[in-house]
Design a protein around this motif. Sequence first.
Motif, PDB file in Angstrom:
ATOM      1  N   ALA A 143     -14.884  29.955  21.565  1.00 38.96           N
ATOM      2  CA  ALA A 143     -13.824  30.966  21.008  1.00 38.96           C
ATOM      3  C   ALA A 143     -14.527  31.333  19.819  1.00 38.96           C
ATOM      4  O   ALA A 143     -14.313  32.694  19.613  1.00 38.96           O
ATOM      5  CB  ALA A 143     -12.612  30.350  20.958  1.00 38.96           C
ATOM      6  N   ALA A 144     -14.909  30.659  18.938  1.00 38.29           N
ATOM      7  CA  ALA A 144     -15.372  30.994  17.730  1.00 38.29           C
ATOM      8  C   ALA A 144     -16.573  31.936  17.465  1.00 38.29           C
ATOM      9  O   ALA A 144     -16.898  32.840  17.087  1.00 38.29           O
ATOM     10  CB  ALA A 144     -15.730  29.832  16.713  1.00 38.29           C
ATOM     11  N   THR A 151     -11.036  41.793  18.992  1.00 39.59           N
ATOM     12  CA  THR A 151     -10.781  40.633  19.521  1.00 39.59           C
ATOM     13  C   THR A 151      -9.271  40.490  19.674  1.00 39.59           C
ATOM     14  O   THR A 151      -8.500  41.038  18.911  1.00 39.59           O
ATOM     15  CB  THR A 151     -11.338  39.371  18.956  1.00 39.59           C
ATOM     16  N   GLU A 152      -8.752  40.240  20.873  1.00 40.37           N
ATOM     17  CA  GLU A 152      -7.286  39.962  21.201  1.00 40.37           C
ATOM     18  C   GLU A 152      -6.954  39.004  22.105  1.00 40.37           C
ATOM     19  O   GLU A 152      -8.074  38.796  23.031  1.00 40.37           O
ATOM     20  CB  GLU A 152      -6.909  41.460  21.575  1.00 40.37           C
ATOM     21  N   ILE A 153      -5.817  38.265  21.950  1.00 35.50           N
ATOM     22  CA  ILE A 153      -5.644  37.247  23.050  1.00 35.50           C
ATOM     23  C   ILE A 153      -4.486  37.842  23.790  1.00 35.50           C
ATOM     24  O   ILE A 153      -3.558  38.536  23.195  1.00 35.50           O
ATOM     25  CB  ILE A 153      -5.120  36.104  22.313  1.00 35.50           C
ATOM     26  N   LEU A 154      -4.624  37.825  25.126  1.00 37.66           N
ATOM     27  CA  LEU A 154      -3.522  38.114  25.845  1.00 37.66           C
ATOM     28  C   LEU A 154      -2.781  36.892  26.789  1.00 37.66           C
ATOM     29  O   LEU A 154      -3.549  36.200  27.247  1.00 37.66           O
ATOM     30  CB  LEU A 154      -4.049  39.156  27.026  1.00 37.66           C
ATOM     31  N   LEU A 155      -1.612  36.959  26.734  1.00 33.81           N
ATOM     32  CA  LEU A 155      -0.763  35.673  27.243  1.00 33.81           C
ATOM     33  C   LEU A 155       0.325  36.393  28.272  1.00 33.81           C
ATOM     34  O   LEU A 155       0.913  37.396  28.324  1.00 33.81           O
ATOM     35  CB  LEU A 155       0.131  35.083  26.095  1.00 33.81           C
ATOM     36  N   PRO A 156       0.471  35.259  29.192  1.00 31.21           N
ATOM     37  CA  PRO A 156       1.522  35.334  30.076  1.00 31.21           C
ATOM     38  C   PRO A 156       2.958  35.604  29.391  1.00 31.21           C
ATOM     39  O   PRO A 156       3.162  34.888  28.009  1.00 31.21           O
ATOM     40  CB  PRO A 156       1.629  34.272  31.166  1.00 31.21           C
ATOM     41  N   ASP A 157       3.926  36.082  29.907  1.00 30.15           N
ATOM     42  CA  ASP A 157       5.251  36.234  28.874  1.00 30.15           C
ATOM     43  C   ASP A 157       5.913  34.893  28.562  1.00 30.15           C
ATOM     44  O   ASP A 157       6.432  34.908  27.375  1.00 30.15           O
ATOM     45  CB  ASP A 157       6.308  37.169  29.837  1.00 30.15           C
ATOM     46  N   HIS A 158       5.646  34.210  29.408  1.00 26.01           N
ATOM     47  CA  HIS A 158       6.164  32.560  29.087  1.00 26.01           C
ATOM     48  C   HIS A 158       5.539  31.666  28.376  1.00 26.01           C
ATOM     49  O   HIS A 158       5.755  30.462  28.169  1.00 26.01           O
ATOM     50  CB  HIS A 158       6.679  32.312  30.705  1.00 26.01           C
ATOM     51  N   ALA A 159       4.246  32.023  27.971  1.00 27.49           N
ATOM     52  CA  ALA A 159       3.405  31.419  26.993  1.00 27.49           C
ATOM     53  C   ALA A 159       3.993  31.083  25.704  1.00 27.49           C
ATOM     54  O   ALA A 159       4.554  31.998  25.202  1.00 27.49           O
ATOM     55  CB  ALA A 159       1.947  31.741  27.244  1.00 27.49           C
ATOM     56  N   GLU A 211       2.709  31.215  19.711  1.00 28.64           N
ATOM     57  CA  GLU A 211       1.733  30.423  18.872  1.00 28.64           C
ATOM     58  C   GLU A 211       0.437  30.562  19.420  1.00 28.64           C
ATOM     59  O   GLU A 211      -0.551  30.529  18.794  1.00 28.64           O
ATOM     60  CB  GLU A 211       2.327  29.113  18.306  1.00 28.64           C
ATOM     61  N   TYR A 212       0.347  30.613  20.763  1.00 26.91           N
ATOM     62  CA  TYR A 212      -0.964  30.716  21.339  1.00 26.91           C
ATOM     63  C   TYR A 212      -1.652  32.110  20.974  1.00 26.91           C
ATOM     64  O   TYR A 212      -2.833  32.105  21.302  1.00 26.91           O
ATOM     65  CB  TYR A 212      -1.121  30.508  22.877  1.00 26.91           C
ATOM     66  N   PHE A 213      -1.059  32.923  20.235  1.00 24.73           N
ATOM     67  CA  PHE A 213      -1.731  34.304  19.929  1.00 24.73           C
ATOM     68  C   PHE A 213      -2.737  33.816  18.994  1.00 24.73           C
ATOM     69  O   PHE A 213      -3.513  34.686  18.420  1.00 24.73           O
ATOM     70  CB  PHE A 213      -0.548  35.248  19.233  1.00 24.73           C
ATOM     71  N   ASP A 214      -2.417  32.837  18.272  1.00 21.66           N
ATOM     72  CA  ASP A 214      -3.538  32.336  17.253  1.00 21.66           C
ATOM     73  C   ASP A 214      -4.417  31.577  17.803  1.00 21.66           C
ATOM     74  O   ASP A 214      -4.486  30.660  18.655  1.00 21.66           O
ATOM     75  CB  ASP A 214      -2.725  31.357  16.124  1.00 21.66           C
ATOM     76  N   ARG A 215      -5.824  32.109  17.891  1.00 20.19           N
ATOM     77  CA  ARG A 215      -6.959  31.455  18.487  1.00 20.19           C
ATOM     78  C   ARG A 215      -7.269  29.896  18.208  1.00 20.19           C
ATOM     79  O   ARG A 215      -7.540  29.406  19.179  1.00 20.19           O
ATOM     80  CB  ARG A 215      -8.119  32.298  17.936  1.00 20.19           C
ATOM     81  N   THR A 216      -7.101  29.518  17.177  1.00 19.10           N
ATOM     82  CA  THR A 216      -7.096  28.150  17.097  1.00 19.10           C
ATOM     83  C   THR A 216      -6.083  27.313  17.551  1.00 19.10           C
ATOM     84  O   THR A 216      -6.540  26.147  18.021  1.00 19.10           O
ATOM     85  CB  THR A 216      -7.234  27.840  15.174  1.00 19.10           C
ATOM     86  N   ILE A 217      -5.219  27.713  17.457  1.00 20.76           N
ATOM     87  CA  ILE A 217      -3.820  26.940  18.188  1.00 20.76           C
ATOM     88  C   ILE A 217      -3.998  26.829  19.621  1.00 20.76           C
ATOM     89  O   ILE A 217      -3.783  26.165  20.324  1.00 20.76           O
ATOM     90  CB  ILE A 217      -2.354  27.462  17.874  1.00 20.76           C
ATOM     91  N   LEU A 218      -4.446  28.013  20.256  1.00 18.44           N
ATOM     92  CA  LEU A 218      -4.763  28.150  21.588  1.00 18.44           C
ATOM     93  C   LEU A 218      -5.714  26.941  22.143  1.00 18.44           C
ATOM     94  O   LEU A 218      -5.607  26.337  23.070  1.00 18.44           O
ATOM     95  CB  LEU A 218      -5.102  29.745  22.234  1.00 18.44           C
ATOM     96  N   TRP A 219      -6.938  27.228  21.595  1.00 17.15           N
ATOM     97  CA  TRP A 219      -7.798  26.491  22.155  1.00 17.15           C
ATOM     98  C   TRP A 219      -7.891  24.762  21.762  1.00 17.15           C
ATOM     99  O   TRP A 219      -8.407  24.309  22.409  1.00 17.15           O
ATOM    100  CB  TRP A 219      -9.329  27.026  21.849  1.00 17.15           C
ATOM    101  N   ASN A 220      -7.387  24.621  20.760  1.00 20.11           N
ATOM    102  CA  ASN A 220      -7.109  23.136  20.477  1.00 20.11           C
ATOM    103  C   ASN A 220      -5.970  22.741  21.485  1.00 20.11           C
ATOM    104  O   ASN A 220      -6.154  21.641  21.783  1.00 20.11           O
ATOM    105  CB  ASN A 220      -6.620  23.244  18.839  1.00 20.11           C
ATOM    106  N   ALA A 221      -5.065  23.560  21.776  1.00 20.12           N
ATOM    107  CA  ALA A 221      -4.028  23.105  22.710  1.00 20.12           C
ATOM    108  C   ALA A 221      -4.628  22.758  24.051  1.00 20.12           C
ATOM    109  O   ALA A 221      -4.385  21.713  24.910  1.00 20.12           O
ATOM    110  CB  ALA A 221      -2.955  24.073  22.824  1.00 20.12           C
ATOM    111  N   VAL A 222      -5.650  23.650  24.551  1.00 16.88           N
ATOM    112  CA  VAL A 222      -6.390  23.440  25.687  1.00 16.88           C
ATOM    113  C   VAL A 222      -7.251  22.082  25.701  1.00 16.88           C
ATOM    114  O   VAL A 222      -7.418  21.207  26.333  1.00 16.88           O
ATOM    115  CB  VAL A 222      -7.418  24.712  25.801  1.00 16.88           C
ATOM    116  N   GLU A 223      -7.948  21.728  24.331  1.00 13.41           N
ATOM    117  CA  GLU A 223      -8.595  20.568  24.315  1.00 13.41           C
ATOM    118  C   GLU A 223      -7.690  19.298  24.637  1.00 13.41           C
ATOM    119  O   GLU A 223      -7.958  18.299  25.028  1.00 13.41           O
ATOM    120  CB  GLU A 223      -9.349  20.528  22.893  1.00 13.41           C
ATOM    121  N   ARG A 224      -6.576  19.452  23.846  1.00 14.83           N
ATOM    122  CA  ARG A 224      -5.574  18.355  24.007  1.00 14.83           C
ATOM    123  C   ARG A 224      -5.174  18.049  25.321  1.00 14.83           C
ATOM    124  O   ARG A 224      -4.889  17.063  25.603  1.00 14.83           O
ATOM    125  CB  ARG A 224      -4.459  18.392  23.000  1.00 14.83           C
TER     126      ARG A 224
END
Length: 269
Positions: A23-24, A51-59, A62-75
């Motif tokens: 992502a980085a 660059t931009e993050i697109l999310l489902p309505d129910h996501a 905070e996942y609009f933050d790239r760091t938070i999103l991909w760290n959540a994926v890793e966890r």
Amino acid sequence: MAIYHLSMKVFTRGKGDSAIDKAAYRAGEKLLSDYNGLTYDYTRKFGVIHTEILLPDHAPREYFDRTILWNAVERAEKSGNSQLARELEISLPIELSIEQNISLAFEYVKRNFVSQGMCADVCFHDKNDGNPHFHVLLTMRPIEQDGRWGAKSKKEYILDENGERIRLPKSGEYKSRKINAVDWSEQSKAEEWREAWANICNEYLERHGHSSRIDHRSYERQGIDKVPQIHMGAAACSMEKKGIVTEKGNINREIAKVNREIDDLRKEL
């Protein structure tokens, strides 16, 4: 003229991949991985125009933050060989403006991925070398309605002719198989996504008054008697633009020569 190029790959932890790293790099940003404690800094990367993050309505918002999103994926991924993200790299038509291409890409991503429950990290690259394109990093797990990560697969018990579960003699466990919770990794989906890109790209080209069209099918499937050229990529395009001869450029020039000979022979016949 517009060309068709769409490639797909999956990043896995077993191959040493990091979702934060990927992502980085594509966003040209500096991101910290909570999983391994490493910082990935690509702020010197050239050619990232949006660059931009697109999310489902129910996501979670905070996942609009790239760091938070991909760290959540890793966890969310516990296995050492977990699939972390799917990437699509897609060429953009040079006939369209930057704004039109961004609108085109977003509509394609929302229609085919975000609407299905995926989070999408979209990064546009253009080094003014004639190869504008965008990368889409997609989450492998769906986002459930409650905002939590859904399962990639579920266990289904195999039943005998009487509808009873079958117990394995050695382990004593019931015989079962893994069923994918979503169909995103099926081969038919890749073909569907490839065709969808050609269709929406052609819609935009026609809407904005351009005669160029693209086709996701090979020349053979289209019934065209030509040899397809290879994808040059950003580095080779940049070198060729500066007058530096590249191996890929030589291959495409040879292919173009062969296709001209085929056309001439066809006319003679």
